[in-house]
Design an enzyme around this catalytic site. Structure first.
Site, PDB file in Angstrom:
ATOM      1  CG  HIS A 100     -12.312  19.169  49.801  1.00  0.00           C
ATOM      2  ND1 HIS A 100     -10.979  18.861  49.639  1.00  0.00           N
ATOM      3  CD2 HIS A 100     -12.765  19.573  48.588  1.00  0.00           C
ATOM      4  CE1 HIS A 100     -10.651  19.074  48.366  1.00  0.00           C
ATOM      5  NE2 HIS A 100     -11.718  19.504  47.706  1.00  0.00           N
ATOM      6  CG  ASP A 154     -12.340  23.607  54.340  1.00  0.00           C
ATOM      7  OD1 ASP A 154     -12.300  24.662  53.685  1.00  0.00           O
ATOM      8  OD2 ASP A 154     -12.389  22.478  53.820  1.00  0.00           O
ATOM      9  CB  CYS A 186     -12.056  16.503  46.539  1.00  0.00           C
ATOM     10  SG  CYS A 186     -11.044  16.683  45.079  1.00  0.00           S
TER      11      CYS A 186
END
Lengths: 149, 417
Positions: free
Chosen positions: B134, B211, B375
């Protein structure tokens, strides 16, 4: 479906499937890039402006049906206009797709009225205006990429 | 639900109706149709328990934290701090003090970049990410590259959206100081093989930041078993309020890190000559935090933890399989992201309609999907598309939602096909 037919009128579908003036027409002496970072749509507008007249306009890039049809219709209408008329057309179009009042454009710009449906879809107004902002930048000779979001 | 009979037993035992019943928004029609919410990967809807926790904090239990000696402030502080323990249990951290509250995953990654990165990285040091990250796990490292002269390396994925491990291994070297990698790709749904990535990174002497934004709602997450040095996640994707989240950092690491933001609540003492900082995690939590939101995150964690997780996993696997099967029946569909290990995310494009037009038409049928680049523009570039349509699922998603999506795609075909 009826609401959607207002947005996706046959003219829009036609211009999105077969965009007019698609591909870089040469010669050209004005160029600007437009980018809608929200959806990733990107257009480049090429124009030939001589003696204050927009003699030719073309575009390439990729976008949704609304942005492609809007770009296609714009190139048709801009050709042969003075720079001043072209700028006025930008203002008229902007008002058509963003203003609260529900007034169609007059005869000369009647073709653009098919895009008035985007008023009901605030997220899509940027699609309709991308090519126009880019055209304005080309007329202004601005090098930076135009961003609508 | 005509297809209920064919749901596998382990998925069928997950009581979706009971889960849905707890989400007020799912009872609200959209364009006059039942809402088929298929955008949980962008942000999950909130159960009543979370909404109540936030409301009750403001209505009955609100004051600033860590400051007042009066009862109300103490009570708020206790409720707020209790969420650290809940978060610790959720991800199996060793200690409450390893949990730094953040505004979300982006904030957590930036904290690592700006605190650990600026203090520890210099010219030539390498940070290795993957091509499917991302933007929030790309841009903070580019900012550090521009400031510190570090080198950003990108491990590619293949045509299915699977990380190419040979390439990852080749890019890993003694210069690699950090591997920053998603647990699950938001655009493709690919589950990253952290069980291979993390030991390889450690063997090369690098730290690992995971993440977890897309991972934690779908996968059992144990940061110690995983071996993550840092783990960031967002509350709002875990059925909690927006503007909440946490960064886990191993205790020894956090102890060494300089603060990032300066301000109140992160100090022991301040004079104009010198400031002594508080110990972690407060050292990293300058300013009045998102108090009610974090208490809401605690309610979300409680709500999530109480779900039947084996049932949920089977339910989401069923949605993924059923959704994939139904979509492949739609003419002109191309799936973007076909990794064998996928979370409940399906990205696709149609060869006759742009994702934005698809999104508008689906919306008119009450079907909410994400359209755009998610994104993750490098992922779009890889597949040479400007955007995709993404249907993503949560605990409350049902086969009915998928059926609504498929029916709405007929409308797209009618207009554009």
């Amino acid at each position: 479906m009826s609401d959607l037919r207002d947005l996706y009128q046959e003219v829009i579908l036609d211009h999105s499937r077969s965009p007019r003036n698609f591909g870089h027409h040469e010669p050209s002496n004005r160029e600007a890039k437009g980018n809608n970072p929200l959806c990733g749509d990107k257009f480049t507008i090429y124009a030939l402006v001589e003696d204050g007249i927009v003699k030719d306009v073309s575009f390439d890039g990729r976008g949704c049906a609304i942005s492609t049809a809007s770009a296609s219709l714009m190139t048709e209408l801009m050709k042969g206009k003075t720079e001043e008329e072209a700028r006025a057309m930008f203002e008229s179009f902007h008002e058509l797709v963003t203003a609260d009042k529900d007034e169609p454009l007059d005869e000369a710009l009647d073709k653009l009225n098919v895009l008035a449906g985007v008023r009901g879809y605030p997220m899509r107004v940027k699609c309709a205006t991308l090519a126009w902002h880019t055209m304005k930048a080309a007329l202004d000779d601005i090098d930076d990429t135009v961003v609508t979001e | 639900m005509p297809d209920t009979a064919s749901r596998p037993n382990d998925a069928a035992r997950f009581d979706v109706a009971a889960v849905r019943d707890q989400f007020p928004i799912l009872k609200e029609p959209s364009h006059g149709k039942p809402l088929a919410f298929l955008d949980s990967a962008a942000s999950a809807q909130k159960p009543q328990a979370v909404i109540d926790a936030v409301n009750e904090t403001y209505a009955h239990r609100y004051a600033n934290v860590h400051r007042g000696v009066y009862e109300l402030s103490e009570r708020t502080s206790a409720a707020y701090e209790a969420v650290r323990g809940k978060t610790k249990s959720l991800i199996n951290a060793a200690d409450d003090d390893e949990i730094v509250f953040t505004s979300g995953t982006t904030d957590g990654i930036n904290l690592v970049a700006q605190s650990w990165g600026r203090a520890n990285l210099g010219p030539g040091d390498e940070v290795l990410i993957t091509e499917m990250e991302h933007h929030s796990n790309i841009v903070p490292w580019q900012m550090l590259r521009d400031e510190k002269g570090i080198v950003l390396k990108v491990a590619p994925f293949d045509e299915d959206g699977v990380l190419i491990m040979e390439e990852f291994e080749r890019l890993l070297s003694e210069r690699t100081r950090l591997v920053a990698v998603a647990q699950v790709s938001n655009a493709l749904g690919t589950i990253l093989p952290l069980d291979k990535i993390i030991p390889m990174a450690h063997a090369a002497g690098a730290l690992v930041l995971v993440d977890g934004a897309q991972g934690i709602p779908h996968l059992p997450t144990d940061v110690r078993a995983m071996g993550a040095d840092f783990y960031a996640f967002s509350g709002h994707k875990l059925y909690g309020p927006t503007g909440t989240g946490a960064l886990y950092g191993r205790g020894e690491l956090l102890a060494e890190l300089p603060p990032w933001k300066g301000g109140g609540d992160m100090i022991l003492s301040v004079t104009f000559e010198k400031t002594e900082y508080a110990a972690p995690p407060h050292k990293f939590e300058a300013g009045t935090p998102n108090i009610a939101g974090t208490i809401g995150l605690g309610a979300a964690i409680d709500w999530f933890a109480a779900l039947d997780h084996e049932g949920l996993a089977a339910h989401e696997a069923d949605l993924l399989a059923y959704g994939t099967e139904r979509l492949l029946e739609v003419p002109g569909v191309r799936l973007i992201g076909t990794a064998p290990d996928k979370a409940a995310v399906i990205s696709f494009v149609l060869d006759y309609a742009h994702p934005h037009d698809v999104g508008t038409i689906l919306d008119q049928q009450g079907v909410a999907v994400r359209t755009g680049h998610h994104c993750a523009q490098p992922v779009m570039d890889h597949f040479d598309v400007a955007a995709t349509v993404r249907a993503s699922f949560g605990a409350y998603s049902s086969r009915d939602d998928i059926d609504a999506l498929i029916a709405a795609l007929d409308e797209v075909r009618e207009l554009f096909g």
